[in-house]
Scaffold this motif. Sequence first.
Motif, PDB file in Angstrom:
ATOM      1  N   LEU A  56      39.196  44.613  39.007  1.00 51.77           N
ATOM      2  CA  LEU A  56      37.767  44.506  39.484  1.00 51.77           C
ATOM      3  C   LEU A  56      37.056  45.279  37.867  1.00 51.77           C
ATOM      4  N   LYS A  57      38.095  46.132  37.495  1.00 51.77           N
ATOM      5  CA  LYS A  57      36.598  47.233  36.349  1.00 51.77           C
ATOM      6  C   LYS A  57      36.915  45.859  35.048  1.00 51.77           C
ATOM      7  N   GLU A  58      38.712  45.234  35.165  1.00 51.98           N
ATOM      8  CA  GLU A  58      38.056  43.778  33.896  1.00 51.98           C
ATOM      9  C   GLU A  58      37.077  42.493  34.270  1.00 51.98           C
ATOM     10  N   ASP A  59      36.674  42.613  35.556  1.00 51.34           N
ATOM     11  CA  ASP A  59      35.610  41.562  36.099  1.00 51.34           C
ATOM     12  C   ASP A  59      34.532  42.004  35.704  1.00 51.34           C
ATOM     13  N   LEU A  60      34.165  43.562  36.215  1.00 49.94           N
ATOM     14  CA  LEU A  60      32.855  44.118  35.720  1.00 49.94           C
ATOM     15  C   LEU A  60      32.590  43.872  33.295  1.00 49.94           C
ATOM     16  N   SER A  61      33.635  44.359  33.584  1.00 49.38           N
ATOM     17  CA  SER A  61      33.952  44.819  31.794  1.00 49.38           C
ATOM     18  C   SER A  61      32.886  42.740  31.256  1.00 49.38           C
ATOM     19  N   LYS A  62      33.474  41.970  31.982  1.00 55.76           N
ATOM     20  CA  LYS A  62      33.297  40.425  31.794  1.00 55.76           C
ATOM     21  C   LYS A  62      32.022  40.359  31.831  1.00 55.76           C
ATOM     22  N   MET A  63      32.020  40.686  33.064  1.00 52.86           N
ATOM     23  CA  MET A  63      30.697  39.954  33.325  1.00 52.86           C
ATOM     24  C   MET A  63      29.348  41.100  32.621  1.00 52.86           C
ATOM     25  N   ASN A  64      29.561  41.808  32.556  1.00 53.89           N
ATOM     26  CA  ASN A  64      28.636  42.680  31.892  1.00 53.89           C
ATOM     27  C   ASN A  64      28.522  41.990  30.579  1.00 53.89           C
ATOM     28  N   THR A  65      29.136  41.573  30.343  1.00 57.38           N
ATOM     29  CA  THR A  65      29.020  41.084  28.666  1.00 57.38           C
ATOM     30  C   THR A  65      28.400  39.687  29.053  1.00 57.38           C
ATOM     31  N   VAL A  66      28.439  39.162  29.907  1.00 58.16           N
ATOM     32  CA  VAL A  66      27.642  38.178  29.756  1.00 58.16           C
ATOM     33  C   VAL A  66      26.794  37.605  30.987  1.00 58.16           C
ATOM     34  N   ASP A  85      45.666  31.485  31.777  1.00 57.69           N
ATOM     35  CA  ASP A  85      46.314  30.920  30.706  1.00 57.69           C
ATOM     36  C   ASP A  85      44.318  30.306  31.011  1.00 57.69           C
ATOM     37  N   LEU A  86      43.675  30.494  31.970  1.00 62.33           N
ATOM     38  CA  LEU A  86      42.374  30.041  31.976  1.00 62.33           C
ATOM     39  C   LEU A  86      41.236  30.802  31.690  1.00 62.33           C
ATOM     40  N   GLU A  87      41.567  32.293  30.751  1.00 64.88           N
ATOM     41  CA  GLU A  87      40.739  33.275  30.355  1.00 64.88           C
ATOM     42  C   GLU A  87      39.638  31.465  29.025  1.00 64.88           C
ATOM     43  N   ALA A  88      40.237  31.019  28.752  1.00 68.52           N
ATOM     44  CA  ALA A  88      39.037  30.706  27.377  1.00 68.52           C
ATOM     45  C   ALA A  88      37.987  29.370  28.507  1.00 68.52           C
TER      46      ALA A  88
END
Length: 164
Positions: free
Chosen positions: A55-65, A102-105
């Motif tokens: 959840l922390k990773e998702d939150l940080s990635k969502m904040n970037t975009v 694998d889907l991170e790209a």
Amino acid sequence: MRIPAFNRYRRGLAGFGLFLSGMVIGSAVYMSMHQHSYSIVHEEKERLKNENKNLKEDLSKMNTVKNRQAYISLISVDLETDSKHPIDPKSESEIVKAVKTDLEALRGKPVARVKEDLQLFRKLIDNKVYVDIFDRDYVVNVKSVVVIQSELIFYITAKEPIRN
């Protein structure tokens, strides 16, 4: 000096022996129950720790975009298990983690590309063999791909390959 006869203490020693063996058996049963409870708590703690990390990773990635609504900002993977051949929870989490890697790209790509290149996105992980997940291999198949706003959701199944 006179030594007392051992027959006087035989009955008391048998009772003491039974009492002592009861204490040992009782403590063994108590420790096994305690260890089982501790194992359950430890597994739950690890599951919650992984969930918190994700959840922390998702939150940080969502904040970037977050300002780019027309782009994929969150990738979710939902593993559907087969009731005939269930997969243990730790293996499930490792498979989901490997598929997400694998889907991170795809993160940050325009949502419109999903419609155009749906087959390409599916082929990234469809029929892919993930090797050595807790000493087992798993074949991942994509059941469906869904886009909701800026979230890309993959519904997958995993099973062990048939060996000859």
